[in-house]
Scaffold this motif. Sequence first.
Motif, PDB file in Angstrom:
ATOM      1  N   GLU A 268       0.813  -1.222   0.000  1.00 38.71           N
ATOM      2  CA  GLU A 268       0.000   0.000   0.000  1.00 38.71           C
ATOM      3  C   GLU A 268       0.841   1.265   0.000  1.00 38.71           C
ATOM      4  O   GLU A 268       0.629   2.185  -0.792  1.00 38.71           O
ATOM      5  CB  GLU A 268      -0.928  -0.010   1.213  1.00 38.71           C
ATOM      6  CG  GLU A 268      -1.919   1.146   1.254  1.00 38.71           C
ATOM      7  CD  GLU A 268      -2.925   1.066   0.118  1.00 38.71           C
ATOM      8  OE1 GLU A 268      -3.331   2.137  -0.387  1.00 38.71           O
ATOM      9  OE2 GLU A 268      -3.304  -0.051  -0.269  1.00 38.71           O
ATOM     10  N   LYS A 269       1.831   1.341   0.886  1.00 39.83           N
ATOM     11  CA  LYS A 269       2.601   2.577   1.017  1.00 39.83           C
ATOM     12  C   LYS A 269       3.411   2.869  -0.246  1.00 39.83           C
ATOM     13  O   LYS A 269       3.398   3.995  -0.761  1.00 39.83           O
ATOM     14  CB  LYS A 269       3.528   2.502   2.226  1.00 39.83           C
ATOM     15  CG  LYS A 269       4.336   3.778   2.481  1.00 39.83           C
ATOM     16  CD  LYS A 269       5.126   3.667   3.774  1.00 39.83           C
ATOM     17  CE  LYS A 269       5.873   4.970   4.062  1.00 39.83           C
ATOM     18  NZ  LYS A 269       6.913   5.249   3.054  1.00 39.83           N
TER      19      LYS A 269
ATOM     20  N   ARG B 150       1.141   3.971  -3.084  1.00 42.38           N
ATOM     21  CA  ARG B 150       0.664   5.344  -2.923  1.00 42.38           C
ATOM     22  C   ARG B 150       1.742   6.341  -3.334  1.00 42.38           C
ATOM     23  O   ARG B 150       1.468   7.341  -3.998  1.00 42.38           O
ATOM     24  CB  ARG B 150       0.252   5.613  -1.471  1.00 42.38           C
ATOM     25  CG  ARG B 150      -1.004   4.907  -1.036  1.00 42.38           C
ATOM     26  CD  ARG B 150      -1.601   5.576   0.196  1.00 42.38           C
ATOM     27  NE  ARG B 150      -0.626   5.840   1.240  1.00 42.38           N
ATOM     28  CZ  ARG B 150      -0.372   5.024   2.262  1.00 42.38           C
ATOM     29  NH1 ARG B 150      -1.001   3.878   2.347  1.00 42.38           N
ATOM     30  NH2 ARG B 150       0.507   5.361   3.194  1.00 42.38           N
TER      31      ARG B 150
ATOM     32  N   ARG C 212     -13.748   5.882   1.193  1.00 39.24           N
ATOM     33  CA  ARG C 212     -13.375   4.479   1.429  1.00 39.24           C
ATOM     34  C   ARG C 212     -13.143   3.750   0.109  1.00 39.24           C
ATOM     35  O   ARG C 212     -12.198   2.951  -0.021  1.00 39.24           O
ATOM     36  CB  ARG C 212     -14.477   3.779   2.225  1.00 39.24           C
ATOM     37  CG  ARG C 212     -14.641   4.276   3.657  1.00 39.24           C
ATOM     38  CD  ARG C 212     -15.646   3.431   4.417  1.00 39.24           C
ATOM     39  NE  ARG C 212     -15.972   4.031   5.704  1.00 39.24           N
ATOM     40  CZ  ARG C 212     -17.067   4.759   5.934  1.00 39.24           C
ATOM     41  NH1 ARG C 212     -17.938   4.949   4.954  1.00 39.24           N
ATOM     42  NH2 ARG C 212     -17.281   5.277   7.120  1.00 39.24           N
TER      43      ARG C 212
ATOM     44  N   ALA D 284      -9.933   4.797  -1.450  1.00 38.92           N
ATOM     45  CA  ALA D 284      -8.820   4.123  -0.772  1.00 38.92           C
ATOM     46  C   ALA D 284      -8.676   2.679  -1.230  1.00 38.92           C
ATOM     47  O   ALA D 284      -7.570   2.118  -1.221  1.00 38.92           O
ATOM     48  CB  ALA D 284      -9.020   4.181   0.741  1.00 38.92           C
TER      49      ALA D 284
ATOM     50  N   ALA E 275      -6.378   8.085   0.114  1.00 36.27           N
ATOM     51  CA  ALA E 275      -6.272   6.704   0.593  1.00 36.27           C
ATOM     52  C   ALA E 275      -5.497   6.637   1.905  1.00 36.27           C
ATOM     53  O   ALA E 275      -5.896   5.939   2.853  1.00 36.27           O
ATOM     54  CB  ALA E 275      -5.601   5.843  -0.477  1.00 36.27           C
TER      55      ALA E 275
ATOM     56  N   HIS F  46      -6.914   5.403   5.687  1.00 36.74           N
ATOM     57  CA  HIS F  46      -6.286   4.368   6.513  1.00 36.74           C
ATOM     58  C   HIS F  46      -5.860   4.928   7.866  1.00 36.74           C
ATOM     59  O   HIS F  46      -6.010   4.266   8.898  1.00 36.74           O
ATOM     60  CB  HIS F  46      -5.084   3.780   5.779  1.00 36.74           C
ATOM     61  CG  HIS F  46      -5.455   2.944   4.601  1.00 36.74           C
ATOM     62  ND1 HIS F  46      -6.218   1.797   4.693  1.00 36.74           N
ATOM     63  CD2 HIS F  46      -5.185   3.091   3.276  1.00 36.74           C
ATOM     64  CE1 HIS F  46      -6.392   1.261   3.500  1.00 36.74           C
ATOM     65  NE2 HIS F  46      -5.775   2.037   2.606  1.00 36.74           N
ATOM     66  N   GLU F  47      -5.331   6.144   7.863  1.00 34.05           N
ATOM     67  CA  GLU F  47      -4.876   6.748   9.116  1.00 34.05           C
ATOM     68  C   GLU F  47      -6.028   6.970  10.082  1.00 34.05           C
ATOM     69  O   GLU F  47      -5.884   6.809  11.296  1.00 34.05           O
ATOM     70  CB  GLU F  47      -4.184   8.079   8.825  1.00 34.05           C
ATOM     71  CG  GLU F  47      -3.675   8.778  10.081  1.00 34.05           C
ATOM     72  CD  GLU F  47      -3.164  10.178   9.780  1.00 34.05           C
ATOM     73  OE1 GLU F  47      -2.562  10.778  10.672  1.00 34.05           O
ATOM     74  OE2 GLU F  47      -3.374  10.660   8.660  1.00 34.05           O
TER      75      GLU F  47
ATOM     76  N   GLY G 268      -8.857   5.301  10.135  1.00 33.58           N
ATOM     77  CA  GLY G 268      -9.618   4.092  10.427  1.00 33.58           C
ATOM     78  C   GLY G 268     -10.990   4.053   9.805  1.00 33.58           C
ATOM     79  O   GLY G 268     -11.912   3.422  10.354  1.00 33.58           O
TER      80      GLY G 268
END
Length: 768
Positions: free
Chosen positions: A653-654, A657, A718, A721, A760, A764-765, A767
């Motif tokens: 993911e990271k 991105r 969402r 993301a 995104a 995630h950060e 929640g």
Amino acid sequence: MARRVTGNLPAEVTSFIGRRDELATAKRLLPSTRVLTLLGPGGMGKTRLSRQVGQVVARAFPDGVWLVELADVQDPNLVTLSVAEALDLRDETTAPLPRLTEFLADKRLLIILDNCEHLIDACATLVGRIIATTPDVRVLATSREVLGIPGEQVMPVPPLPVQQAAAGEDSDAMRLFIERATAANPGFSPTPGNRATLAEICRRLEGMPLALELAALRLRMFTPEQILARLDDTMELLSAGPRTAPQRQQTIEGAIRWSYDLCTPAEQLLWQQLSVFAGGFDIDAAEAVCDLGGASLMEALTGLVDKSVLTPRYDDEVGRYSMLEPIRQFGADRLAERGDEAAARTRHREHYRQLALRGQTAYWTGEDVVWFKDLTREHANLRAALRSGLRDEPLATMETVSVLRPFWEHHRFLSEGYRWLTEALALNPEPTRARVRALSSAASLAALLSDQASASRLVAECLQLATALGTTDIMPEVNLDRSLLAFTEGDGGRALELARTAIELAADGGQPAIEMDSHAFAFMCAEVTNAPGGAELADRFLKLTEDTGSHLLGGLALWTVGIVHWRRGEQDTAAEFHARAIEQLALFERCVWLASAFEGLAWTEAARGEVERAARLMGAAENLQRSTVRLADHITSVIADEERRKVRDTLGEKAFREAFGAGANLPLDEAIDYALRRAPEPPVRTADIAVATRPARSSAALAAETDILTRREKDVARLVAAGHSNKRIATELVISVRTAETHVEHILTKLGFTSRTQVAAWVHEHGL
């Protein structure tokens, strides 16, 4: 992809002098009013002042300051489209005003509407609607007439002061006059002996900027004393006539008339006839439109440049000329007085009709790049020709609008082209072959605009009239229209069948443009429906474009063949075709298919194992898709969602991105260089990863931050993301694609982000 921008204010080539009080007043008024109108006669410097105000207050508008120049727009129906175009909005709907207000709903920006007076009702209606439907958009208008809408704050623009502000300091009018005089004649300089004369010139011209600039240019030929003497003669002549105009307007006209009187008869005649142009002109256009009765056009043109009536400039190495609006209007008034306006406009229409007709061959051959560039450069003149043509020659003009179909479709002017066609059809109800072709062109645009009801009605009438007239040569085009309609209705199989029929009919009838268009669309239908025969369609399409030398259709054909090789696992060959497609499609400024070519190359790089490069290319494609049309987006998004998921799973993911965001932040030229391996890997910018590296906060703080989004916007965030395209988001939430796009734009603006990858990371950060 929505982008935070600073606007589109152009850089100025001359210094801004004076107006300190006006700038301070405008800066004070803008926070407390939604509409500020700079009011004054032509030549008062309203345009330049408005741009300076825009620069001064830019920091207060995070979504930018946007200039909309209306001087060359003569049709009230094009005001909304002009604003949308300035904002880089897609021309993808038959109802541009709701689309515009929806886009502006949560924006905090300033729109500068320059030169509203000749479109005052349309401007007033549009501004009133914008103000009523948006909370944070402000409008700065320049006009010779007030808009007359509730909440409008009018700020009169006075002349520059002619009196010294303090002992030993020149007045603003004197400073402007001296600077422009020195620029016109480097050998000139103010002296103790001529300062009194210079001050008197400024006083006689009442401090009006355009009048001062025109007089300053005379210092190339005259001394200050000679200028003052001739200026007195001009003003006396003017004041002896009917005083129907306000004094200040008479002063401007007097200054312009002085320049006019200094011209030779041939130069005066050329000045008059050049007033029919909009947005400038080149030598070829001037020679085609202007009739000087045997006098040398080049000598007259050179004389007008030397006298600064015309301003020369270059556009892609093409020499062009333009006039300031008050100077053009003066010439137009003289042309009307002479009784020659109709003849000049007829020649103007015919010249641009011939430009349009070039497309009957240029569109599908090697002449396409030049043709599309010429159309883009002459868009304002085309609009002027179509407007006067619908009034004076509606049948011929309907034919012109129809033949411009490739321009409307491929250069993202769908709703404008559709509006011209529907207006032309309303003026030409007679059953003619020209009407049949216009019905077909309108049906195509309606289908691309997803207006199924209109497209269906237009296709039905076209078929009925073509049958009655025996116009069989239109049937390939009609079947392609029917194919587009079937696709928008969700029947991909029927769309493929009709596109194949169009191919056969076009081949039999010797219509290469429709044959190639139909091959392109048939291939896309085959891809979407997983039908057999796609490879054969792509190969035949490429062969046709190679035989004709087409660049635009050739680029699209290269993309289709690249997709075929990608499907077969022949990735090196696929990459070669996709790179060639990008190279050719990049020759066209507004080509709708460039994003698709980037996507194809991204999928190929992913299949070759270069997943980080693939993610960057996907980011670049996402950025380009903001400037494409729904059909192109739909074709690629069918495959893109799955390919994007694969790349994300491989990279993590990271990393995905970061790479995606780096690609999305590339300007177009840099993105093309990267795709063609002419540039190194783009750096990952801090803004792309800032969200992911913030320190942890309390759950209460996180919850408070998420409240900035509505419930529906959280749902959309969402799905963003999760890597979903706008089309897939629309499907998941049972909303239109356009509504999904608008939600994404709102989310980006509220969060202060520039890419979907940042959204995104934020999701995630927090929640969500």
